[in-house]
Structures are given as C-alpha cells and as structure tokens.
Design a protein around this motif. Structure first.
Motif, short mmCIF file in Angstrom:
data_model
loop_
_atom_site.label_atom_id
_atom_site.label_comp_id
_atom_site.label_asym_id
_atom_site.label_seq_id
_atom_site.Cartn_x
_atom_site.Cartn_y
_atom_site.Cartn_z
N ARG A 26 -10.53 -0.32 8.67
CA ARG A 26 -11.04 -1.49 7.93
C ARG A 26 -9.90 -2.30 7.31
NH1 ARG A 26 -16.04 0.25 4.21
NH2 ARG A 26 -16.40 -2.00 4.32
N ALA A 27 -8.69 -2.12 7.84
CA ALA A 27 -7.52 -2.80 7.27
C ALA A 27 -7.67 -4.32 7.27
CB ALA A 27 -6.26 -2.39 8.02
N ARG A 28 -8.15 -4.87 8.38
CA ARG A 28 -8.33 -6.33 8.45
C ARG A 28 -9.38 -6.79 7.44
NH1 ARG A 28 -6.14 -10.10 12.64
NH2 ARG A 28 -4.64 -8.79 13.76
N GLU A 29 -10.50 -6.08 7.39
CA GLU A 29 -11.58 -6.42 6.45
C GLU A 29 -11.09 -6.38 5.01
OE1 GLU A 29 -15.76 -4.39 4.91
OE2 GLU A 29 -14.91 -3.80 6.85
N ARG A 30 -10.22 -5.43 4.72
CA ARG A 30 -9.69 -5.24 3.37
C ARG A 30 -8.47 -6.11 3.09
NH1 ARG A 30 -7.89 0.42 2.50
NH2 ARG A 30 -7.84 -0.24 0.32
N ALA A 31 -8.02 -6.88 4.08
CA ALA A 31 -6.83 -7.73 3.95
C ALA A 31 -5.60 -6.90 3.58
CB ALA A 31 -7.06 -8.84 2.93
N ILE A 32 -5.47 -5.74 4.25
CA ILE A 32 -4.29 -4.91 4.07
C ILE A 32 -3.19 -5.43 4.99
CG2 ILE A 32 -3.35 -2.57 4.25
CD1 ILE A 32 -5.46 -3.01 2.01
N VAL A 33 -2.16 -6.01 4.39
CA VAL A 33 -1.08 -6.65 5.14
C VAL A 33 0.26 -6.27 4.53
CG1 VAL A 33 -2.59 -8.60 5.73
CG2 VAL A 33 -1.09 -8.76 3.71
N VAL A 34 1.32 -6.51 5.27
CA VAL A 34 2.68 -6.36 4.73
C VAL A 34 3.09 -7.71 4.14
CG1 VAL A 34 5.08 -5.81 5.25
CG2 VAL A 34 3.24 -4.65 6.50
N HIS A 35 3.58 -7.69 2.90
CA HIS A 35 4.03 -8.92 2.27
C HIS A 35 5.07 -8.60 1.21
CE1 HIS A 35 1.82 -8.22 -1.52
NE2 HIS A 35 0.81 -7.79 -0.77
N GLY A 36 5.76 -9.62 0.76
CA GLY A 36 6.71 -9.45 -0.33
C GLY A 36 6.03 -9.64 -1.67
N ALA A 37 6.61 -9.02 -2.71
CA ALA A 37 6.04 -9.14 -4.05
C ALA A 37 7.13 -8.89 -5.09
CB ALA A 37 4.89 -8.16 -4.26
N ALA A 38 7.11 -9.67 -6.15
CA ALA A 38 8.08 -9.50 -7.22
C ALA A 38 7.97 -8.12 -7.86
CB ALA A 38 7.90 -10.60 -8.27
N TYR A 39 6.74 -7.59 -7.92
CA TYR A 39 6.54 -6.27 -8.55
C TYR A 39 7.05 -5.12 -7.70
CZ TYR A 39 2.33 -6.23 -5.57
OH TYR A 39 1.45 -6.28 -4.51
N ALA A 40 7.44 -5.40 -6.43
CA ALA A 40 7.96 -4.36 -5.55
C ALA A 40 9.48 -4.31 -5.54
CB ALA A 40 7.44 -4.57 -4.13
N ASP A 41 10.11 -4.99 -6.46
CA ASP A 41 11.57 -4.99 -6.54
C ASP A 41 12.07 -3.75 -7.27
OD1 ASP A 41 14.31 -5.92 -7.93
OD2 ASP A 41 13.94 -7.11 -6.13
N PRO A 42 13.18 -3.16 -6.83
CA PRO A 42 13.72 -1.96 -7.51
C PRO A 42 14.00 -2.19 -9.00
CG PRO A 42 14.79 -2.24 -5.38
CD PRO A 42 13.95 -3.46 -5.60
N SER A 43 14.29 -3.42 -9.40
CA SER A 43 14.54 -3.70 -10.82
C SER A 43 13.32 -3.40 -11.68
CB SER A 43 14.98 -5.16 -11.00
OG SER A 43 13.95 -6.05 -10.58
N VAL A 44 12.14 -3.57 -11.11
CA VAL A 44 10.90 -3.25 -11.83
C VAL A 44 10.83 -1.75 -12.10
CG1 VAL A 44 8.38 -3.25 -11.70
CG2 VAL A 44 9.67 -5.22 -10.87
N ALA A 45 11.19 -0.96 -11.10
CA ALA A 45 11.16 0.50 -11.26
C ALA A 45 12.19 0.96 -12.29
CB ALA A 45 11.42 1.17 -9.92
N SER A 46 13.34 0.32 -12.31
CA SER A 46 14.38 0.72 -13.26
C SER A 46 13.97 0.46 -14.70
CB SER A 46 15.70 -0.01 -12.95
OG SER A 46 15.57 -1.40 -13.18
#
Length: 237
Positions: free
Chosen positions: A160-180
């Motif tokens: 159901r990936a398409r139905e759920r709009a599961i895609v690969v994309h960039g995001a500011a919250y996925a930056d390593p600086s957020v984890a640090s």
C-alpha cells in the motif's frame, strides 16, 4: 542396472537446476544456496563492507535483489532499521561495479519508534515505516521537493506504499545536526526521508526500477515475506 543408476542421478540433479515461481518472484532451490551464499560473501568483501554494513541485512537484501522480477537497474538500496536514526543506515550499492555508492542517515515513521524503528505497518494513516522489498519508480516535485515514488512488492507488508504516499524525499528534520541536538532524527509520516543535501543525488542514483530493501530483525516479517524464507538465510558470514 546401469540405466537405473543414471536415472537416479538425473532425478537427484533435477531439483538443483529448477527454479520455482511464487508471487511473481523467482526463487532458487535449497541446493543452490551454498554457492549463492559464497557469491554474497565475495560481494560483501569486495565492497569493503566489514564493520560498515550488517552482514545479515546485506545477505537478505542481496538474496531478494537476485529474486526480484522487473528490476531495471543494477542498483540495490538497503535501509537497516536495526540501527538507530543517529547512525548511517541507508546504503546504496552499485551491484555491477561492486561498490558502495552512498551511506546516509535516514528518518523513519513517527509511530515506528523514537531513535529506533521497532513497529511497522502497511496501513493507511499509521504513520509507520513498512519493511520488505520495493521497486523504485519515477521522480516528481511535491510538497517535500524532489521525491521518488516507491512500489511495495510484498502483499500485506508494503503493497500500500503508493496509497500511503510512501516516497523517498529530503527533509530538514533528517539532517545529522538534528540528531546531534536532540538525540535522534526527526521522523516522517512513514517515508524514508534523507538529508536535503543528499536526497537529489541519491534519488537520481536509485530511480527508475532499482530494488530497495527495508530491514529490521523481526521474525514476523520473514514469516510473511513472499520473497525471503527464514530457513534459507544463514546468519554466519
């Protein structure tokens, strides 16, 4: 007597030369698993993955990659959810040239867990990541910028990936600086979200028919998978 002996030999060899089809996936018989495992070990060593990529996750990813029909690219992506979001757990392999192309952090779904993804779903609105094998689709410009469509290949697990709009994309919250700063990456609605500076080159490397495998050490997945079987995946390298 000699004829009977020859016939017995042929009957013994026959299963080793046959493939079985199940759910649109070509599966090698058990007798070929030794050579398949040896080839996978060779690939693992040639790519210099010791201490970098989890062997068990890699073994499963490569096994499925070899079985997936419809792939158009000699590229394999592995997302290893046995690792925390603070670690590089998104890997892209050039299978033809036998080399690692990218390694990166990647975000998981907000309801899959905090720093670790431990809960998975195929349901719309779950905001969880889904395990298993995918084929990458085309790219588009969406609300998260340059993005990549995914087609889940496993019924009841990720189809159901398409139905759920599961895609690969960039995001500011996925930056390593957020984890640090916060001890973990931010989380998505179920998408594998990448650092913005890496999302475009990674998407361009894996788009249009390459295989992606999202791994977690969950026996429940192997029990349901239409691609892998728990019995044909040895743990030892």
């Amino acid at each position: 007597m000699k004829l009977r002996y020859i016939l017995l030999c042929l009957l013994w060899l026959l299963p080793c030369t046959m493939w079985r089809e199940e759910g649109g996936v070509s599966q090698r018989p058990t007798a070929s698993l030794v050579s398949e495992a040896d080839a996978c070990r060779s690939l693992y060593h040639d790519m210099g993955l010791e201490g970098v990529v989890n062997w068990k996750a890699f073994r499963q990813a490569v096994t499925g990659y070899q079985r997936i029909e419809g792939r158009k690219r000699d590229v394999l992506t592995l997302i290893d959810f046995s690792l925390p979001s603070t670690a590089e757990r998104f890997f892209v392999f050039d299978m033809a040239r036998r080399r690692l192309l990218f390694s990166s952090v990647v975000a998981h779904g907000k309801n899959s867990g905090e720093n670790y993804a431990t809960s998975f779903s195929n349901e719309y609105g779950s905001y969880k990541s889904s395990l298993g094998f995918y084929l990458t689709g085309s790219t588009y410009q969406g609300s998260n910028g340059y993005s990549l469509l995914l087609d889940g290949l496993e019924k009841g697990i990720n189809d159901r990936a398409r139905e759920r709009a599961i895609v690969v994309h960039g995001a500011a919250y996925a930056d390593p600086s957020v984890a640090s700063r916060g001890g973990r990456l931010g989380r998505s609605f179920g998408c594998p979200a990448l650092p913005q500076k890496l999302s475009r080159p990674i998407i361009d490397a894996i788009k249009d028919g390459s295989v992606m495998y999202i791994y977690a050490p969950t026996p429940e997945y192997l029990a349901q998978s239409t691609v892998l079987n728990a019995s044909d995946l040895p743990d030892a390298i």
